[in-house]
Scaffold this motif. Structure first.
Motif, PDB file in Angstrom:
ATOM      1  N   VAL A 191       0.397  -1.279   0.310  1.00  0.00           N
ATOM      2  CA  VAL A 191       0.520   0.378  -0.034  1.00  0.00           C
ATOM      3  C   VAL A 191       1.208   1.097   0.053  1.00  0.00           C
ATOM      4  CG1 VAL A 191      -1.960   1.102   1.486  1.00  0.00           C
ATOM      5  CG2 VAL A 191      -1.684  -1.308   1.193  1.00  0.00           C
ATOM      6  N   ARG A 192       1.972   1.465   0.512  1.00  0.00           N
ATOM      7  CA  ARG A 192       3.292   1.918   0.337  1.00  0.00           C
ATOM      8  C   ARG A 192       2.785   3.443  -0.569  1.00  0.00           C
ATOM      9  NH1 ARG A 192       7.650  -0.462   5.318  1.00  0.00           N
ATOM     10  NH2 ARG A 192       5.322  -1.247   6.175  1.00  0.00           N
ATOM     11  N   GLY A 193       3.330   4.636  -0.813  1.00  0.00           N
ATOM     12  CA  GLY A 193       3.495   4.380  -1.554  1.00  0.00           C
ATOM     13  C   GLY A 193       2.007   5.016  -3.125  1.00  0.00           C
ATOM     14  N   SER A 194       1.273   4.356  -2.811  1.00  0.00           N
ATOM     15  CA  SER A 194      -0.133   4.794  -3.305  1.00  0.00           C
ATOM     16  C   SER A 194      -0.813   5.612  -3.458  1.00  0.00           C
ATOM     17  CB  SER A 194      -0.541   3.812  -3.622  1.00  0.00           C
ATOM     18  OG  SER A 194      -1.701   3.974  -1.979  1.00  0.00           O
ATOM     19  N   THR A 195      -1.234   6.016  -4.563  1.00  0.00           N
ATOM     20  CA  THR A 195      -2.601   7.965  -3.701  1.00  0.00           C
ATOM     21  C   THR A 195      -3.079   7.557  -3.088  1.00  0.00           C
ATOM     22  OG1 THR A 195      -3.341   6.713  -5.906  1.00  0.00           O
ATOM     23  CG2 THR A 195      -2.031   7.970  -6.986  1.00  0.00           C
ATOM     24  N   LEU A 196      -3.880   8.787  -2.717  1.00  0.00           N
ATOM     25  CA  LEU A 196      -4.611   8.913  -1.669  1.00  0.00           C
ATOM     26  C   LEU A 196      -6.186   7.805  -2.354  1.00  0.00           C
ATOM     27  CD1 LEU A 196      -6.024  10.420   0.539  1.00  0.00           C
ATOM     28  CD2 LEU A 196      -6.617  12.047  -0.270  1.00  0.00           C
ATOM     29  N   SER A 197      -6.838   8.076  -3.864  1.00  0.00           N
ATOM     30  CA  SER A 197      -7.132   7.503  -4.321  1.00  0.00           C
ATOM     31  C   SER A 197      -7.459   5.974  -3.851  1.00  0.00           C
ATOM     32  CB  SER A 197      -8.525   8.002  -5.403  1.00  0.00           C
ATOM     33  OG  SER A 197      -6.823   7.378  -6.016  1.00  0.00           O
ATOM     34  N   ARG A 198      -6.209   5.940  -4.086  1.00  0.00           N
ATOM     35  CA  ARG A 198      -6.115   4.274  -3.709  1.00  0.00           C
ATOM     36  C   ARG A 198      -6.022   3.787  -2.593  1.00  0.00           C
ATOM     37  NH1 ARG A 198      -0.910   1.132  -6.160  1.00  0.00           N
ATOM     38  NH2 ARG A 198      -1.620  -1.525  -5.854  1.00  0.00           N
ATOM     39  N   PHE A 199      -5.362   4.347  -1.785  1.00  0.00           N
ATOM     40  CA  PHE A 199      -5.128   4.346  -0.562  1.00  0.00           C
ATOM     41  C   PHE A 199      -6.725   3.698   0.236  1.00  0.00           C
ATOM     42  CE2 PHE A 199      -5.155   5.678   4.030  1.00  0.00           C
ATOM     43  CZ  PHE A 199      -4.593   4.623   4.525  1.00  0.00           C
ATOM     44  N   GLU A 200      -7.302   4.506   0.116  1.00  0.00           N
ATOM     45  CA  GLU A 200      -8.830   5.286   0.485  1.00  0.00           C
ATOM     46  C   GLU A 200      -9.719   3.323  -0.249  1.00  0.00           C
ATOM     47  OE1 GLU A 200     -10.477   9.520   1.306  1.00  0.00           O
ATOM     48  OE2 GLU A 200      -9.753   8.524  -0.539  1.00  0.00           O
ATOM     49  N   ALA A 201      -9.785   2.563  -0.653  1.00  0.00           N
ATOM     50  CA  ALA A 201      -9.875   2.106  -1.685  1.00  0.00           C
ATOM     51  C   ALA A 201      -9.630   1.147  -0.701  1.00  0.00           C
ATOM     52  CB  ALA A 201      -9.843   1.866  -2.871  1.00  0.00           C
ATOM     53  N   TRP A 202      -8.231   0.707  -0.689  1.00  0.00           N
ATOM     54  CA  TRP A 202      -7.634  -0.073   0.214  1.00  0.00           C
ATOM     55  C   TRP A 202      -8.431  -0.041   1.705  1.00  0.00           C
ATOM     56  CZ3 TRP A 202      -4.660  -0.425   4.714  1.00  0.00           C
ATOM     57  CH2 TRP A 202      -4.637  -1.984   4.608  1.00  0.00           C
ATOM     58  N   TRP A 203      -8.402   0.909   1.902  1.00  0.00           N
ATOM     59  CA  TRP A 203      -8.716   0.958   3.580  1.00  0.00           C
ATOM     60  C   TRP A 203     -10.093   0.428   3.581  1.00  0.00           C
ATOM     61  CZ3 TRP A 203      -6.413   0.174   7.801  1.00  0.00           C
ATOM     62  CH2 TRP A 203      -7.594   0.950   8.864  1.00  0.00           C
ATOM     63  N   GLU A 204     -11.158   0.906   2.561  1.00  0.00           N
ATOM     64  CA  GLU A 204     -12.519   0.587   2.818  1.00  0.00           C
ATOM     65  C   GLU A 204     -12.931  -1.321   2.665  1.00  0.00           C
ATOM     66  OE1 GLU A 204     -16.561   1.662   0.786  1.00  0.00           O
ATOM     67  OE2 GLU A 204     -15.006   3.283   0.614  1.00  0.00           O
ATOM     68  N   VAL A 205     -12.006  -1.732   1.774  1.00  0.00           N
ATOM     69  CA  VAL A 205     -12.032  -3.366   1.611  1.00  0.00           C
ATOM     70  C   VAL A 205     -11.725  -3.919   2.313  1.00  0.00           C
ATOM     71  CG1 VAL A 205     -11.458  -4.684  -0.364  1.00  0.00           C
ATOM     72  CG2 VAL A 205     -12.708  -2.513  -1.126  1.00  0.00           C
ATOM     73  N   HIS A 206      -9.734  -3.415   2.972  1.00  0.00           N
ATOM     74  CA  HIS A 206      -9.035  -4.183   3.537  1.00  0.00           C
ATOM     75  C   HIS A 206      -9.033  -4.027   5.047  1.00  0.00           C
ATOM     76  CE1 HIS A 206      -8.537  -6.797  -0.636  1.00  0.00           C
ATOM     77  NE2 HIS A 206      -8.534  -6.267  -0.723  1.00  0.00           N
ATOM     78  N   GLY A 207      -9.273  -2.820   5.337  1.00  0.00           N
ATOM     79  CA  GLY A 207      -8.432  -1.884   6.533  1.00  0.00           C
ATOM     80  C   GLY A 207      -8.666  -3.009   7.459  1.00  0.00           C
ATOM     81  N   PHE A 208      -9.792  -3.260   7.715  1.00  0.00           N
ATOM     82  CA  PHE A 208     -10.455  -4.440   8.810  1.00  0.00           C
ATOM     83  C   PHE A 208      -9.920  -5.141   9.479  1.00  0.00           C
ATOM     84  CE2 PHE A 208     -13.984  -6.383  11.414  1.00  0.00           C
ATOM     85  CZ  PHE A 208     -13.472  -5.197  12.681  1.00  0.00           C
ATOM     86  N   GLU A 209     -10.191  -6.132   8.423  1.00  0.00           N
ATOM     87  CA  GLU A 209      -9.809  -7.181   8.270  1.00  0.00           C
ATOM     88  C   GLU A 209      -8.188  -7.645   8.645  1.00  0.00           C
ATOM     89  OE1 GLU A 209     -11.356 -10.472   8.464  1.00  0.00           O
ATOM     90  OE2 GLU A 209     -12.997  -9.360   8.451  1.00  0.00           O
ATOM     91  N   TRP A 210      -7.193  -6.618   8.280  1.00  0.00           N
ATOM     92  CA  TRP A 210      -6.252  -6.260   8.121  1.00  0.00           C
ATOM     93  C   TRP A 210      -5.481  -6.137   9.504  1.00  0.00           C
ATOM     94  CZ3 TRP A 210      -2.979  -1.640   9.595  1.00  0.00           C
ATOM     95  CH2 TRP A 210      -1.567  -2.189   9.183  1.00  0.00           C
ATOM     96  N   LEU A 211      -6.022  -4.807  10.506  1.00  0.00           N
ATOM     97  CA  LEU A 211      -5.999  -4.925  11.464  1.00  0.00           C
ATOM     98  C   LEU A 211      -6.281  -5.689  12.135  1.00  0.00           C
ATOM     99  CD1 LEU A 211      -7.557  -0.920  11.848  1.00  0.00           C
ATOM    100  CD2 LEU A 211      -5.189  -1.457  12.447  1.00  0.00           C
ATOM    101  N   LYS A 212      -7.598  -6.755  12.358  1.00  0.00           N
ATOM    102  CA  LYS A 212      -7.849  -7.917  13.424  1.00  0.00           C
ATOM    103  C   LYS A 212      -7.063  -8.528  13.091  1.00  0.00           C
ATOM    104  CE  LYS A 212     -12.194 -10.337  13.650  1.00  0.00           C
ATOM    105  NZ  LYS A 212     -13.482 -10.831  12.653  1.00  0.00           N
ATOM    106  N   ASP A 213      -7.028  -9.003  11.879  1.00  0.00           N
ATOM    107  CA  ASP A 213      -5.406 -10.033  12.010  1.00  0.00           C
ATOM    108  C   ASP A 213      -4.226 -10.016  12.259  1.00  0.00           C
ATOM    109  OD1 ASP A 213      -7.266 -11.847   9.896  1.00  0.00           O
ATOM    110  OD2 ASP A 213      -6.106 -11.000   8.220  1.00  0.00           O
ATOM    111  N   LYS A 214      -4.098  -8.666  12.183  1.00  0.00           N
ATOM    112  CA  LYS A 214      -2.900  -8.345  13.174  1.00  0.00           C
ATOM    113  C   LYS A 214      -2.782  -8.644  14.556  1.00  0.00           C
ATOM    114  CE  LYS A 214       1.334  -5.876  10.273  1.00  0.00           C
ATOM    115  NZ  LYS A 214       2.022  -6.077  10.128  1.00  0.00           N
ATOM    116  N   LEU A 215      -4.023  -8.099  15.029  1.00  0.00           N
ATOM    117  CA  LEU A 215      -4.141  -8.047  16.234  1.00  0.00           C
ATOM    118  C   LEU A 215      -3.986  -9.546  16.897  1.00  0.00           C
ATOM    119  CD1 LEU A 215      -6.457  -4.528  16.678  1.00  0.00           C
ATOM    120  CD2 LEU A 215      -4.228  -5.099  17.829  1.00  0.00           C
TER     121      LEU A 215
END
Length: 173
Positions: free
Chosen positions: A78-102
């Motif tokens: 995700v690093r280096g991505s544009t704002l719109s691409r980052f927001e799309a990633w966060w909306e789709v994958h953010g919760f699961e990524w956080l949950k998996d890390k925790l």
């Protein structure tokens, strides 16, 4: 499903400035330095957001600002991505990524990991401290003060991590 807002640091490479994505709003910092003073002088970012790229460095070295901005150690993809691409990633994958890390017992907080690395780089055995005291008392005293400050900061980040874990892991899906 509502997902907690994220804090992230973006760079505008042509204008050479930092823009902070703070809980869904964009804030421009007055200089290429991320510290509490810059944050106090922030202005709303009103320019075209297509020129913003997610910074590869999300850890904030200023302990005061690091407590205000809960930036995360985001995946390399995700690093280096544009704002719109980052927001799309966060909306789709953010919760699961956080949950998996925790769930894996890992801290997603960028500042928490930076503080941990600082502690890990310090001498840990009493003999190391003793030899440092004998060879250079002033440097040893400064090192011990740094360790104490870093450990205090780590405790703050541990509290932030506990709040984040409670928020993510106990949120109804």
């Amino acid at each position: 499903m509502p997902l907690r807002p994220i804090d992230a640091i973006f760079v505008h490479p042509k204008r050479r400035l930092y823009v902070v994505y703070y809980r869904g709003a964009l804030w421009q910092l007055p200089r290429m330095k991320i510290d509490d003073q810059s944050w106090q002088n922030r202005q709303p970012y009103k320019d075209d957001s297509r020129g913003l790229y997610l910074s590869i460095h999300q850890a904030i070295s200023d302990p005061i600002l690091a407590q205000k901005l809960r930036t995360l150690n985001l995946p390399i993809a995700v690093r280096g991505s544009t704002l719109s691409r980052f927001e799309a990633w966060w909306e789709v994958h953010g919760f699961e990524w956080l949950k998996d890390k925790l769930k894996a017992g890992q801290s997603p907080l960028a500042a928490h990991q930076a503080a941990t690395k600082t502690i890990d780089n310090q001498p840990s055995s009493p003999s190391n401290y003793l030899s440092a005291l004998v060879s250079n008392d002033t440097n040893a005293h400064q090192e011990q003060e740094t360790i104490a400050i870093t450990q205090e900061t780590t405790d703050v980040f541990s509290d932030m991590l506990a709040d984040l874990a409670d928020e993510v892991l106990h949120q109804p899906r």
